[in-house]
Write a protein that holds these residues in place. Structure first.
Motif, PDB file in Angstrom:
ATOM      1  N   ARG A 258      -0.887  -0.607 -11.749  1.00  0.00           N
ATOM      2  CA  ARG A 258      -0.567   0.566 -10.936  1.00  0.00           C
ATOM      3  C   ARG A 258      -0.718   0.232  -9.443  1.00  0.00           C
ATOM      4  O   ARG A 258       0.157   0.561  -8.628  1.00  0.00           O
ATOM      5  N   ALA A 259      -1.807  -0.416  -9.101  1.00  0.00           N
ATOM      6  CA  ALA A 259      -2.059  -0.746  -7.703  1.00  0.00           C
ATOM      7  C   ALA A 259      -1.044  -1.745  -7.157  1.00  0.00           C
ATOM      8  O   ALA A 259      -0.667  -1.682  -5.985  1.00  0.00           O
ATOM      9  N   ARG A 260      -0.610  -2.644  -7.999  1.00  0.00           N
ATOM     10  CA  ARG A 260       0.379  -3.632  -7.588  1.00  0.00           C
ATOM     11  C   ARG A 260       1.702  -2.975  -7.211  1.00  0.00           C
ATOM     12  O   ARG A 260       2.409  -3.416  -6.280  1.00  0.00           O
ATOM     13  N   LEU A 261       2.048  -1.891  -7.885  1.00  0.00           N
ATOM     14  CA  LEU A 261       3.361  -1.281  -7.706  1.00  0.00           C
ATOM     15  C   LEU A 261       3.387  -0.153  -6.689  1.00  0.00           C
ATOM     16  O   LEU A 261       4.466   0.235  -6.235  1.00  0.00           O
ATOM     17  N   THR A 262       2.245   0.402  -6.321  1.00  0.00           N
ATOM     18  CA  THR A 262       2.251   1.638  -5.538  1.00  0.00           C
ATOM     19  C   THR A 262       1.458   1.521  -4.239  1.00  0.00           C
ATOM     20  O   THR A 262       0.637   0.639  -4.059  1.00  0.00           O
ATOM     21  N   ARG A 263       1.742   2.478  -3.364  1.00  0.00           N
ATOM     22  CA  ARG A 263       0.951   2.640  -2.141  1.00  0.00           C
ATOM     23  C   ARG A 263       0.847   4.132  -1.863  1.00  0.00           C
ATOM     24  O   ARG A 263       1.712   4.919  -2.279  1.00  0.00           O
ATOM     25  N   PRO A 264      -0.233   4.549  -1.185  1.00  0.00           N
ATOM     26  CA  PRO A 264      -0.424   5.975  -0.915  1.00  0.00           C
ATOM     27  C   PRO A 264       0.718   6.554  -0.060  1.00  0.00           C
ATOM     28  O   PRO A 264       1.320   5.838   0.733  1.00  0.00           O
TER      29      PRO A 264
END
Length: 264
Positions: A258-264
């Motif tokens: 999830r963290a690899r694919l997204t940003r706030p």
């Protein structure tokens, strides 16, 4: 949501590549560009295409979902000669010895009319996609692990870039927290180029005999197909994160994807 036309990546040697960057997430963030790219077969890329894939798109990992037969009949594509890329082969169909072009043609001719009719039904494709999760969970899990661990952009591809690729990408986007309607929209987006997609692979020994028996409409992605897949994964595992945990992923590993694919 970012206009879909901006997600297409146009190269001379393919017709169905797009970046998943820009899709929204339920937490108010977005999918990061140049992290996950979906595509049809990379077999026909030109030298200029290869340069763009590596230098402009920043691709480091290629996830090839095709079968052993497809690899055998079509041979190695130009990206195989690029030392900077890592190639990962994870077929979504049960393993079998590579077939010859004649064997494929004979099987296509023997396809019962009932199965041809079923192929025109969106529920046929939904069952087909769920078969990937049921018969080759190892390959789906491995493909998603590559996405999570890639140094740069990961390209997921099959032949047309809509069915096998669409299933893996939908699972990744569900983990990323992309809303259901955006996942469905991205899947159905391949319909915009379906005639070019089919024309491109209809000339191959691995797909031509099957496509000769079907209309373009039979291969066109439909929103209800992806909706059925997402419903089944939600009902069975509470969503793609639960499915991955069922495959042995830890909570930290799911969060890493999830963290690899997204940003706030």
């Amino acid at each position: 949501m970012e206009p879909v036309t901006e997600r297409w990546i146009d190269l001379d040697g393919l017709v169905n590549m797009r970046d998943l960057g820009g899709l929204p997430t339920r937490g108010g963030g977005t999918v990061v560009p140049r992290r996950l790219i979906r595509s049809d077969n990379l077999q026909d890329l030109t030298d200029a295409d290869v340069t763009r894939v590596v230098e402009e798109l920043g691709v480091t990992d290629i996830i090839d979902l095709r079968t052993e037969t497809e690899l055998h009949l079509e041979g190695e594509g130009p990206l195989r000669r690029v030392d900077a890329l890592t190639h990962h082969h994870h077929s979504l169909l049960p393993p079998r010895a590579p077939e010859s072009a004649d064997e494929i043609a004979a099987r296509a001719l023997a396809l019962p009319a009932r199965e041809e009719q079923e192929a025109r039904d969106a529920t046929f494709w939904a069952r087909h996609y769920l078969g990937y999760l049921d018969q080759r969970p190892d390959s789906v899990s491995a493909a998603l692990r590559v996405v999570a661990q890639a140094r740069g952009a990961a390209v997921v591809h099959c032949a047309a870039g809509k069915d096998r690729t669409g299933t893996v990408v939908a699972m990744a986007l569900d983990v990323a927290g992309v809303p259901r309607e955006a996942i469905v929209e991205d899947y159905a987006l391949s319909a915009e180029r379906i005639e070019a997609i089919i024309a491109r692979i209809a000339g191959t020994d691995s797909h031509g005999p099957w496509l000769a028996k079907q209309a373009v409409a039979d291969q066109t992605p439909r929103a209800e197909t992806m909706e059925a897949i997402l419903d089944a994964v939600a009902d069975g595992w509470g969503g793609a994160p639960g499915w991955l945990r069922d495959q042995g992923w830890s909570e930290d590993e799911v969060e890493g994807l999830r963290a690899r694919l997204t940003r706030p």
